[in-house]
Design an enzyme around this catalytic site. Structure first.
Site, PDB file in Angstrom:
ATOM      1  N   LYS A  63       6.536  14.018  73.500  1.00  0.00           N
ATOM      2  CA  LYS A  63       7.129  12.303  74.552  1.00  0.00           C
ATOM      3  C   LYS A  63       6.732  11.849  73.305  1.00  0.00           C
ATOM      4  O   LYS A  63       7.750  10.543  73.091  1.00  0.00           O
ATOM      5  CB  LYS A  63       6.451  12.330  75.341  1.00  0.00           C
ATOM      6  CG  LYS A  63       7.156  13.822  76.238  1.00  0.00           C
ATOM      7  CD  LYS A  63       6.259  13.703  77.625  1.00  0.00           C
ATOM      8  CE  LYS A  63       6.959  14.743  78.752  1.00  0.00           C
ATOM      9  NZ  LYS A  63       5.600  15.592  79.770  1.00  0.00           N
ATOM     10  N   GLN A 107      -0.292  14.113  81.283  1.00  0.00           N
ATOM     11  CA  GLN A 107      -0.268  15.791  80.526  1.00  0.00           C
ATOM     12  C   GLN A 107      -1.287  16.578  81.535  1.00  0.00           C
ATOM     13  O   GLN A 107      -2.582  16.606  81.618  1.00  0.00           O
ATOM     14  CB  GLN A 107      -0.362  15.767  78.949  1.00  0.00           C
ATOM     15  CG  GLN A 107       0.546  17.075  78.835  1.00  0.00           C
ATOM     16  CD  GLN A 107       1.604  17.583  79.213  1.00  0.00           C
ATOM     17  OE1 GLN A 107       2.214  16.229  79.081  1.00  0.00           O
ATOM     18  NE2 GLN A 107       2.901  18.195  79.402  1.00  0.00           N
ATOM     19  N   ASP A 130       6.117   8.236  85.106  1.00  0.00           N
ATOM     20  CA  ASP A 130       5.918   9.546  85.703  1.00  0.00           C
ATOM     21  C   ASP A 130       5.588  10.407  86.787  1.00  0.00           C
ATOM     22  O   ASP A 130       6.181  10.720  87.145  1.00  0.00           O
ATOM     23  CB  ASP A 130       4.492  10.845  84.657  1.00  0.00           C
ATOM     24  CG  ASP A 130       4.853  12.267  84.138  1.00  0.00           C
ATOM     25  OD1 ASP A 130       6.151  12.636  84.049  1.00  0.00           O
ATOM     26  OD2 ASP A 130       4.323  13.211  84.052  1.00  0.00           O
TER      27      ASP A 130
END
Ligand code: NAP
Length: 295
Positions: A63, A107, A130
């Protein structure tokens, strides 16, 4: 009622995610450059990684590399696996308050000792690129403008739009109900007037339900759980599953002989997910930096 389907499919058309993803990333790149030109500030994504799980570390590296290519800064915050929920929440709160950070990616999984929901909720909704907070989920579910969608479901919807898959009145079966994937994918399909059925680990006779689907979204994490014999001929099959060895949740070889459209693994949903993350990061930066119109 579902549309009548023919029984004559022999090879499904591929829903390649790499091409639309490239276009979305190109748009995000141009927008990031325009924001930097107008404000002197380059959009910045903070990536937070708890522990040293190799797969998670790889995802974060990937990413960040894509951010760099798109002209988006990333600030990486590695956190020891021994961290507490309170410490993680404090880090995320500080990033939420930092004007130099425009998007935050935590994450996950973060480890069994962390209250992930508490950690997600420490992310300011304006920086939740996200799409993991309750605020983002509610905004998406109510169809409110301005919120951020969870990236994988957002990518799936863009892929379906790209391939002009009609959704209204079609029966969509979502296999998996996680907060970041299955559940929001179903809500987004519902918002586009699909008739949605959720399946999960307690579903009785999964195959019988999948066989009724015009559109199948596989979001489980079990290699080749869904086979060709489980599909209605001509079904649209979106495989979000990603298992070790580049194996999806759908048995691609048998499914492609029954499906009408099918995503490959890799190269289907994966690239779309990252593309949506980058697009949402520049959108967050534009909003926070007061850049309006033309980006
Ligand atoms: P998750 O949180 O583990 O959720 C899995 C879901 O599958 C749960 O709802 C579970 O049901 C259900 N399930 C488990 N076994 C089942 C079975 N035998 N039959 C039917 N349903 C079953 O996983 P996730 O985070 O949503 O991820 C799912 C998959 O997507 C994984 O392979 C992951 O690697 C992949 N993924 C891909 C991307 C991408 O960018 N391509 C992004 C995120 C995730 P219960 O709720 O009843 O436990």
């Amino acid at each position: 009622m579902s549309q009548p389907q023919t029984d004559t499919h022999t090879t499904a058309r591929l829903m390649d995610g790499t091409v639309p993803a490239r276009r979305i990333v190109a748009e995000a790149t141009a927008t990031a450059a325009e924001i930097a030109r107008r404000t002197g500030t380059t959009p910045c994504l903070a990536t937070v990684l708890v522990g040293e799980d190799p797969a998670s570390a790889t995802y974060v590296r990937m990413k960040r590399a894509r951010c760099a290519k798109a002209g988006i800064r990333s600030r990486h915050i590695p956190i020891p696996a021994t961290t507490t929920t309170a410490e993680l929440v404090a880090t995320l709160t500080a990033l939420s308050d930092d004007p130099d950070v425009h998007g935050i990616l935590l994450q996950h999984p973060c480890g069994p000792h962390i209250d992930e929901r508490a950690a997600f909720e420490a992310i300011a909704p304006a920086k939740d690129v996200d799409g993991v907070t309750t605020h983002s989920f509610a905004a998406m579910s109510f169809g409110l403008p301005g919120g951020f969608v969870s990236c994988t479901p957002g990518g799936i919807m863009r892929l379906l739009a790209e391939y002009e898959v009609p959704l209204a009145g079609r029966h969509a079966v979502v296999v998996g109900r996680s907060a970041i994937l299955g559940k929001p994918a179903g809500m987004l399909l519902l918002a586009q007037d699909a008739t949605v059925t959720y399946c999960h680990s307690r579903t009785a006779d999964l195959a019988a339900i999948v066989r009724e689907a015009d559109i199948v979204v596989a979001a489980v994490g079990r290699p080749r759980l869904i086979g060709g014999a489980d599909l209605k001929p001509g079904a649209v099959v979106v495989d979000a599953g990603y298992n070790p060895g580049n194996i999806g949740d759908v048995d691609f070889d048998t499914a492609r002989t029954r499906a009408g459209l099918i995503t490959p693994v890799p190269g289907g949903v994966g690239p779309m997910t990252i593309a949506v993350l980058l697009a949402q990061t520049v959108r967050a930066a534009a909003a926070q930096l007061g850049v309006r119109g033309g980006v």
